[in-house]
Design an enzyme around this catalytic site. Structure first.
Site, PDB file in Angstrom:
ATOM      1  N   CYS A   1      20.522 -16.191 -23.867  1.00  0.00           N
ATOM      2  CA  CYS A   1      21.152 -17.507 -23.807  1.00  0.00           C
ATOM      3  C   CYS A   1      20.349 -18.545 -24.603  1.00  0.00           C
ATOM      4  O   CYS A   1      20.366 -18.501 -25.821  1.00  0.00           O
ATOM      5  CB  CYS A   1      21.363 -17.923 -22.352  1.00  0.00           C
ATOM      6  SG  CYS A   1      22.420 -19.377 -22.170  1.00  0.00           S
TER       7      CYS A   1
ATOM      8  N   HIS B   1      24.569 -13.166 -20.288  1.00  0.00           N
ATOM      9  CA  HIS B   1      23.555 -13.144 -19.230  1.00  0.00           C
ATOM     10  C   HIS B   1      23.442 -11.765 -18.564  1.00  0.00           C
ATOM     11  O   HIS B   1      23.856 -11.593 -17.411  1.00  0.00           O
ATOM     12  CB  HIS B   1      23.872 -14.207 -18.173  1.00  0.00           C
ATOM     13  CG  HIS B   1      23.588 -15.594 -18.627  1.00  0.00           C
ATOM     14  ND1 HIS B   1      22.358 -16.184 -18.492  1.00  0.00           N
ATOM     15  CD2 HIS B   1      24.380 -16.510 -19.249  1.00  0.00           C
ATOM     16  CE1 HIS B   1      22.390 -17.406 -18.992  1.00  0.00           C
ATOM     17  NE2 HIS B   1      23.609 -17.632 -19.466  1.00  0.00           N
TER      18      HIS B   1
ATOM     19  N   GLU C   1      20.931 -10.482 -17.281  1.00  0.00           N
ATOM     20  CA  GLU C   1      19.991 -10.514 -16.155  1.00  0.00           C
ATOM     21  C   GLU C   1      20.697 -10.670 -14.808  1.00  0.00           C
ATOM     22  O   GLU C   1      20.204 -10.185 -13.783  1.00  0.00           O
ATOM     23  CB  GLU C   1      18.964 -11.637 -16.364  1.00  0.00           C
ATOM     24  CG  GLU C   1      19.401 -13.028 -15.986  1.00  0.00           C
ATOM     25  CD  GLU C   1      20.401 -13.658 -16.936  1.00  0.00           C
ATOM     26  OE1 GLU C   1      21.016 -14.681 -16.566  1.00  0.00           O
ATOM     27  OE2 GLU C   1      20.567 -13.143 -18.060  1.00  0.00           O
TER      28      GLU C   1
END
Length: 259
Positions: free
Chosen positions: A112, A220, A222
């Site tokens: 990001c 994203h 994660e």
């Protein structure tokens, strides 16, 4: 072999009148549980850092997302209200770490804000409020939802055949959770576009001349790294690169063993 360690540059945050150096939990959790590595948070300062001293002590660099944006002066644009908020200490910490990690072949995963920092660090530029541009979708997070809804996997990106990420996830379409209002405008000369959204927005890049894992993604991975297949594969590949780097480093000999 002990777990290798990755550095994660912090953001500057203010809570209860105090200044904090902070990293969102989801990145630390993904590093530990999906990549299988330990994470050290690197404080954010505008000056006084010895970048090599940090990289000497870690085996990888994970550059996280953030609510702040890279300051436009770093890519030759005059700042206005649309570009903010800013975190100059984060900029001053992350950008030199990114450049030196690439130079030293330290594995790098940028997410990001991280992909935007990677692009700027290598000479590229960014564009703001992309949803206002003709033909570009609204990539911003939806309103009125909880965090799981905010990071829901809802967007299709196309991974280019023969790219580095295709070697991890396979070529073709994957579904991701990309939420942002800034994006890459001019791609840095040293970066190769790896994946794009259906509206043409750059969603992933790799460093062309990197001697180690060096990938940036706008989405994203994660957040769902432990449950979503492609997110897990990306973090697992980063973890493998970090372990390989750690294994190839010269061992540190305790002082008492030399005496």
């Amino acid at each position: 072999m002990t777990k290798p360690i990755v550095a994660i540059p912090s953001d500057i945050r203010s809570f209860d009148g105090a200044t904090w150096h902070a990293v969102q939990h989801q990145y630390l959790r993904a590093a530990l549980n999906a990549a299988g590595v330990m994470a050290f948070m690197i404080p954010a300062f505008e000056e006084g850092y010895d970048t090599d001293a940090i990289l000497d002590r870690v085996d990888g660099l994970l550059v996280s997302g953030s609510a702040s944006n890279v300051h436009p002066s770093l890519y030759g644009t005059e700042a206005n209200d649309k570009h903010g908020p800013f975190d100059p200490a984060r900029d001053a910490t992350s950008l030199p770490l990114i450049c030196r990690a690439i130079d030293r072949a330290v594995p790098l995963l940028a997410i990001c804000r991280g992909i935007q920092e990677l692009n700027v660090a290598l000479g590229g530029s960014l564009t703001s409020e992309i949803q206002e541009q003709p033909g570009i979708w609204d990539h911003r997070r939806p309103e009125g939802v909880d965090r799981d809804g905010m990071y829901a996997i809802r967007q299709t990106v196309h991974v280019k055949e023969g790219s580095c990420i295709a070697g991890i996830l396979g070529p073709g379409e994957i579904r991701v959770n990309s939420l942002h209002r800034q994006a890459i405008a001019r791609t840095a000369p040293r970066l190769q576009v790896e994946a794009i959204a259906e509206d043409g927005t750059v969603e992933a890049v790799s460093v062309i001349d990197a001697k180690a894992f060096a990938i940036g993604v706008q989405w994203h991975p994660e957040y769902w790294a432990e449950t979503d297949k492609s997110s897990n594969q990306l973090f697992a590949a980063f973890g493998d690169a970090v372990r390989s780097y750690a294994a190839a480093k010269l061992p540190i000999i305790p002082a008492q063993a030399i005496a």
